[in-house]
Structures are given as structure tokens and as C-alpha cells.
Design a protein around this motif. Structure first.
Motif, short mmCIF file in Angstrom:
data_model
loop_
_atom_site.label_atom_id
_atom_site.label_comp_id
_atom_site.label_asym_id
_atom_site.label_seq_id
_atom_site.Cartn_x
_atom_site.Cartn_y
_atom_site.Cartn_z
N ARG A 93 -4.34 -1.30 -4.58
CA ARG A 93 -3.04 -1.86 -5.50
C ARG A 93 -3.63 -3.33 -5.85
N SER A 94 -3.21 -3.60 -7.13
CA SER A 94 -3.40 -4.88 -7.88
C SER A 94 -2.27 -5.74 -7.91
N ASP A 150 -3.73 -0.41 -11.25
CA ASP A 150 -3.95 -0.69 -9.84
C ASP A 150 -5.45 -0.08 -9.40
N PRO A 151 -5.70 1.14 -9.74
CA PRO A 151 -7.09 1.69 -9.15
C PRO A 151 -8.31 1.09 -10.24
N GLN A 165 1.30 3.80 -7.18
CA GLN A 165 0.21 3.21 -8.14
C GLN A 165 0.83 3.06 -9.62
N ASP A 166 0.26 2.14 -10.44
CA ASP A 166 0.46 2.09 -11.92
C ASP A 166 -1.14 2.26 -12.35
N SER A 167 -1.20 2.34 -13.52
CA SER A 167 -2.38 2.23 -14.15
C SER A 167 -3.38 1.31 -13.99
N LYS A 219 -10.13 3.58 -5.74
CA LYS A 219 -8.93 4.44 -6.37
C LYS A 219 -7.63 4.41 -5.78
N LEU A 220 -7.56 3.97 -4.50
CA LEU A 220 -6.34 3.70 -3.59
C LEU A 220 -5.77 2.35 -3.65
N ARG A 252 -6.89 -7.41 -5.66
CA ARG A 252 -6.80 -5.94 -5.39
C ARG A 252 -6.58 -5.96 -3.64
N LEU A 289 0.90 -1.11 0.03
CA LEU A 289 0.14 -0.02 -0.02
C LEU A 289 0.94 1.30 -0.01
#
Lengths: 201, 134
Positions: free
Chosen positions: A92-93, A74-75, A70-72, A89-90, A102, A66
């Protein structure tokens, strides 16, 4: 280690759930009531909570996933709040052998959100308990197959799965492990950093 | 459709005003009772607030085009719970909370399950129609 030891009586959830059912048969197992009383049909869903605006410090400290940028992928961009104020939106995948899952921070809670062919599933736990244990979400298919995702803290050490067939060490990536099982009967997870044993749900 | 029915009634076939009245009443009662769910309907409800025995289920009474089900017990505990629906995928959580979301295309009955070895008091919420899963 018993469930009582795991719970540690640290409820601060204001949901009126804990001691509301003081006569429940599991009271002896739940050492952490939060007070208040529940009226039948009046308890609000945990999803009614306002979503958080930033990952909380305790969550970053316990789960480095956490804290990473973030990358594209994740959210999830949605106006909806998840349970306990979880903000997608926060999220992480994490890419696991069983699929993407996630890690979603909530208000004093952390959640795992797993997707499947029929939608997605959530499991959440209080940050202060999950940072000393194992949060799992298990997706139970109609045919009996189960896909399990777990979240462990940075200091968990080795994570092992015990089933009636034996014990194996699980790979952990970004605080997350995954495994597919034919059945969860008799299955549990242990970590090196905790004395608890966590039944696979 | 209404024109079609009216034509038949006026034509003196099997659609007498009395039969139409009976048919309309029956359809109305069916819809009001929730016996027919459509995707246009939307809503959410707490369908379970009771003790649930070990490994037992608590079902919501009426089938809906479900978008999601939530299950909760003592969130501060490590007691496992499951959320799902009849003959659908369940999601189970290890800390007293689980949620399962569906696309809303299957008419089924919401359910939660006590995944613990002892009885626990559980709560279940269901979402359906255009009411989105949280």
C-alpha cells in the motif's frame, strides 16, 4: 524503556542470527535468540525468502492500511521478492509530505519501502514487534539531510518526535508518519500507545 | 580493436610482441583481481560478517557498479543498522534490517554501518551489475 524491554525476546526467525553470536557485546540487549549457529559467510540474505501470497491476518489487524482495498498506485509489479518474503504486489502506497512510501507485508514481517533519487530503501521488522512499536526507515543523504518514514499500529495514539530542539507531534496518515531532519543525533520517536522510546535510525 | 593493435605491432612501432604480452598480462591480472568493474559483471556476496563498533562501518573490499546493499544484525531486536555505499545515500532501519538499492550506474564500495551506541555483530550483502537489488 530499554532496548531489552522493546525486544521482548520473541524471535522466531530461523535465520540463525540471534544466538549465533552469543558472545556479542549486545547479547544482554537481545533477549530473543532463535537458536542455531552462523558460519562465516553462510548466512542467507533475508531476500532469499519466498514471497507471501496474501497479507497476513496479524498484519491486517494491527495496521489498517494493509486492510484497505488497493488502488492502481499501490502495488509494484515485479517477480522479485523483497526481504523476508515481502510482496510488492500487496503493498500500500502512502502519500506523505516527504514523498510516497510503501507499506509492504512480508512473511511475519512488515516493511517500509521509501524511494529516492538513487533508488529505494527498505526497513523491515517482525510484525509482532512493530505492532507494539515503531518501524522506521531513514534515508541519509550524503549532505547529511535525513528523510524519515515511520509505521505505527492503529492503536498508537499520538506520535511525537523528540530532538535536541524540543518535542513535536507528528501527523499520521494510514499508519505512516514522515519528517525531514538535519541530523538524527538525539532524535527519537514515542507513541502514546507504547512506553518505548525509539531512536531515529 | 584487435586488428588495430595487430597492425601497430606488425608495423614495428611501439607494440612489440613482448610489450603486448606484458600489457596483456597486466590487464588480465587487473581484471582477475577485481580492480576493474564493469556493468556487464554481475554478482552478489556477503561482504561483512563481524563485530562492528558503534557508529563504525564495514566496507566491502572492491568497488562495483552496485545495485544494492543489505545490512542485518539481530532481526528480532530493536537495534538500528544502515546499508549503503561509499559516498552514497544510506538507508537505515530501526529493527535490525535495512536495504539500499541503487541504479547500478556508480562504481562504488558497498558498506554497512552500525547505527547503535554499542558494538554489534553485523552481516552485509552486496549486489552488483545485472544482479538486481532484492
Amino acid at each position: 524503556m530499554s532496548v531489552t524491554e522493546i525486544t521482548r525476546g520473541r524471535a522466531r526467525w530461523g535465520l540463525g542470527v540471534g544466538t549465533a553470536i552469543a558472545a556479542a557485546s549486545v547479547l544482554a540487549l537481545n533477549t530473543g535468540g532463535s537458536g542455531g549457529s552462523a558460519v562465516a559467510g553462510s548466512l542467507e540474505s533475508p531476500s532469499a525468502a519466498a514471497k507471501i501470497g496474501a497479507v497476513q491476518a496479524a498484519q491486517k489487524a494491527a495496521f489498517s492500511v494493509l486492510e484497505r482495498p488497493q488502488d492502481s498506485g499501490d502495488p509494484v509489479f515485479t517477480t522479485q521478492a523483497g526481504p523476508f518474503g515481502a510482496n510488492l504486489k500487496l503493498a500500500r502506497s502512502v502519500d506523505t509530505p516527504e514523498g510516497d512510501v510503501r507499506v509492504v507485508p512480508g512473511n511475519g514481517a512488515v516493511c517500509l519501502r521509501a524511494e529516492d533519487d538513487s533508488g529505494h530503501g527498505y526497513a523491515c521488522g517482525p510484525t509482532e514487534l512493530v505492532e507494539d512499536g515503531v518501524l522506521m526507515v531513514a534515508m541519509h543523504e550524503v549532505n547529511g539531510d535525513v528523510t524519515v518514514y515511520g509505521l505505527v499500529p492503529d492503536d498508537a495514539g499520538d506520535v511525537s518526535l523528540t530532538t535536541p530542539d524540543g518535542t513535536e507531534t507528528l501527523d499520521v496518515t494510514d499508519n505512516v508518519f514522515s519528517v525531514e531532519l538535519d541530523s538524527v543525533v538525539g532524535a527519537s520517536v514515542q507513541t502514546e500507545g507504547s512506553t518505548g522510546t525509539y531512536p531515529v535510525p | 580493436m584487435r586488428h588495430h593493435v595487430a597492425s601497430r605491432a606488425a608495423g614495428g612501432g611501439g607494440w612489440s610482441p613482448r610489450r603486448l604480452t606484458v600489457l596483456g598480462a597486466a590487464l588480465g591480472a587487473l581484471l582477475l583481481s577485481g580492480g576493474v568493474a564493469t556493468q556487464a559483471q554481475a554478482g552478489n556476496t556477503m561482504f561483512c560478517d563481524q563485530q562492528v563498533a558503534a557508529a563504525a562501518y564495514c566496507f566491502g573490499g572492491t568497488a562495483q557498479y552496485l545495485t544494492g546493499t543489505e545490512a542485518q544484525n539481530y532481526f528480532s531486536s530493536a537495534l538500528p543498522v544502515c546499508a549503503g555505499a561509499y559516498l552514497q545515500v544510506y538507508a537505515c532501519g530501526s529493527f535490525g534490517y535495512a536495504e539500499k538499492c541503487y541504479p547500478g550506474t556508480v562504481n562504488t564500495t558497498p558498506a554497512i554501518k552500525n547505527d547503535y551506541t554499542l558494538t554489534q555483530h553485523m552481516y552485509g550483502w552486496a549486489y552488483w551489475g545485472s544482479d538486481p537489488c532484492p
